[in-house]
Design an enzyme around this catalytic site. Sequence first.
Site, PDB file in Angstrom:
ATOM      1  N   CYS A 281     -51.547 -27.551 -36.458  1.00 31.28           N
ATOM      2  CA  CYS A 281     -50.268 -27.154 -37.060  1.00 31.28           C
ATOM      3  C   CYS A 281     -49.909 -27.923 -38.326  1.00 31.28           C
ATOM      4  CB  CYS A 281     -49.140 -27.330 -36.038  1.00 31.28           C
ATOM      5  SG  CYS A 281     -49.345 -26.405 -34.517  1.00 31.28           S
TER       6      CYS A 281
ATOM      7  N   HIS B  95     -42.172 -28.803 -38.472  1.00 30.98           N
ATOM      8  CA  HIS B  95     -43.257 -29.694 -38.041  1.00 30.98           C
ATOM      9  C   HIS B  95     -43.913 -30.445 -39.198  1.00 30.98           C
ATOM     10  CE1 HIS B  95     -46.513 -30.302 -34.701  1.00 30.98           C
ATOM     11  NE2 HIS B  95     -45.747 -31.361 -34.910  1.00 30.98           N
TER      12      HIS B  95
END
Length: 591
Positions: free
Chosen positions: A78, A139
Site C-alpha cells: 500500500c 496511509h
Amino acid sequence: MGLLWTVHLLLFLLLAAGGRISGQEVDKRPNFVLIVADDLGIGDIGCYGNYTIRTPNIDRLASEGVKLTQHIAAAPLCTPSRAAFMTGRYPIRSGMVSTGRVQVILFLGGSGGLPPTETTFAKRLQQQGYSTGLVGKWHLGVNCEQRGDHCHHPNQHGFSYFYGLPFTLFNDCVPGDSTDVLADLQHTLHHLTMLLAVGLLTVVFVRIFGLLNISLWFLVLLFILCVTATAVWYVPFKLLPTWNCIIMRNQKVIEQPMTVETLPERLLGEAQNFIKRNVDRPFLLVFSLVHVHVPLFTTPAFSGKSQHGRYGDNLEEMDWIVGQITETVDSLGLANNTLMHFTSDHGGHLEDSDSESGQRGGWNGIYKGGKAMGGWEGGIRVPSIFRWPGRLEAGKVVDEPTSLMDLYPTLKHLAKDRQPDRQLDGYNLTPLLEGKSVRSEHEFMFHYCGIYLNAVRWHPPGSNSIYKLHFFTPNFSPPGAGGCYDTKICLCHGEHVTHHDPPLLYDLFLDPSESQPLTPDTEPRYAEILEQTARAVERHKSGIENERWSDDTAKHRVQLQMTWDKILWKPWLQPCCGTFPFCGCKESTTF
C-alpha cells in the site's frame, strides 16, 4: 445617431457573449474521478476474466471506455505504491521504502510519511484552479514533529478536502479480530512483561517470608520496571483501535475509534456530495476505497449473495459503490467532461484466509505471486480502466505496459499544466488511450521490493516481447507453496530471499505466468537482454543517486520514511479527538 448606438450595443453584446464563452471554456476543463481499490486482484473482475463474481458496474466502465491489460504498480504494498501513484515517481525517490521488515506505515503516531517536499498530482491541479478532494484511505502519514503539524496530511499535499481514514482499515479495527501490527513483537513483549511480573511476585514472596534480605528500594525499582514494561507493550498495541482506527474531516478527528459497519455508506455519501458541490467547476476526486482490504464487511444487502463467501460479497459491494459513483457523474450531466478511472493499489493478498471466512484475499488470475511478493506479476499487475464518453473509444483494449505512475503526467497534460516539474517516472497516457499511439513509452520498468531493486522489464523497440529479469525472489513457505503462508507476508531482505545470478528471465508476452525461465539455449537474445537491462539499471540507479545528492543543503536530501525511528508510535504525534490520552468521539450520522 440611432444606428451608431445600435452598432455599439451589438458590439457590447458580442464582447460580453465572448467573455462568457471564454469563461465557459475555462470551466470546461475536464473533471477527474479516480477510484482506487485496496488489495484487489486483477483476476477478481469480470472484464478481466472472472465469470463467477458479478461486477457489472466495473465491466460497464470497461465496455464504455479503455481497458489496460498490463498496468503495473510501482510496489506490491500500500504505502509505497500509493506514494508512487500520487507523485508519478518511484517510491525510492521520496524515501517511501524500507530496508527491513516494516514496509508500510504502522502507526498514525509515527513520524514517517510522504515528505512535504514531494509534489502530488493533486497539488499540481490545485495550482491550476481545480477543486481537489480525497475520500477514503490515505496511509501516507500525518505528523512530523508534533501533534497537529499535519506535514504529511492530504491537505498539505494538494487536497483541499479530505474525509476518511488517514491510516487504513485493518483487523484491529474490529473487536475480537486478529492483529495486523507486529504480532510477533506484541507476543514477545507480552511474555517479557509476564516474566517480570512473576519475578516481582517471587521477590515479594521471598521478602515477606524472610528467605532473603531484599531492599525495599529494590522492590520499588522492580515494580516501576514492571509498570513501564507493561505500558510499553499495552499502550501502543492494545489501544490500537483508538490510535489507528480514526476518521478525519480535513485536519479534525471526527471519530475515534471508528464504527466500521457504517463506513462504506459514509464514504460513498461523502464522495457523491463532493461531486455535487463541484458540479460547476473543474474538480479532482480521488475515491480511495477501503474495499477489499481486510477486515471484510458484513453489509446485510450483500452478505451471502456471492459465490465466493465474504470476500466475494465485499467485491460485489465494491462494484455497487462504483456504480453509484458512475450514476452520480452521469445524472449530473458530467459524463462527457469527466475522465473516470478505476484501478487497484496492488495485487491481492493470497495468504489471508481463516476457517470462518475462507479466503479473505484476492485472486490474481494467471499471474504468479501477490501482495508483498516483490516483482512477481500477481502482486503488481492491476486492473486499470478509463472512461470518457465522446473522447475515448468504447471497448478499446491496450496491451502495452503502463504504470500507476502514469496518472500524474496524464492529469497534468489534460489539465493543461505546462509548468516545469521534477524528474518523473510516469508518462502521459493520452496518446495510448486515444489511439494516437500504439506503443508505450515505457521501454524499461523497474520493480522494487522495499529499497532493493528486485526486477526489471524490457519492452524492446519493434518487438512484442516483454522480458522480465528477477535479481532475487522471496522465499515461499512452506516449501512448495505459492506464497509466504508461514509469515503471512513476504519480506525483501536477508534469509527471506534467494538471489539469482544470472537473473531469472521470462518473456511475459509468451509466458505471462512466469512459469518457464529462459536460458541461452531457449532464447536467442539472452546475452543481449542481460546486457541491455544491466545498462538500463545502471542509468536508473545513477539518476536516482544524482537526484538524491543534487542539493548541497542536507535538509533537502531524501530521508527514508520506513525506518524504526519513524515508524514506531510516539504519543506526542498521535492525532486525538479530545485531550490526549483520553481520545474518543463519534461522528453524527443518519446511518
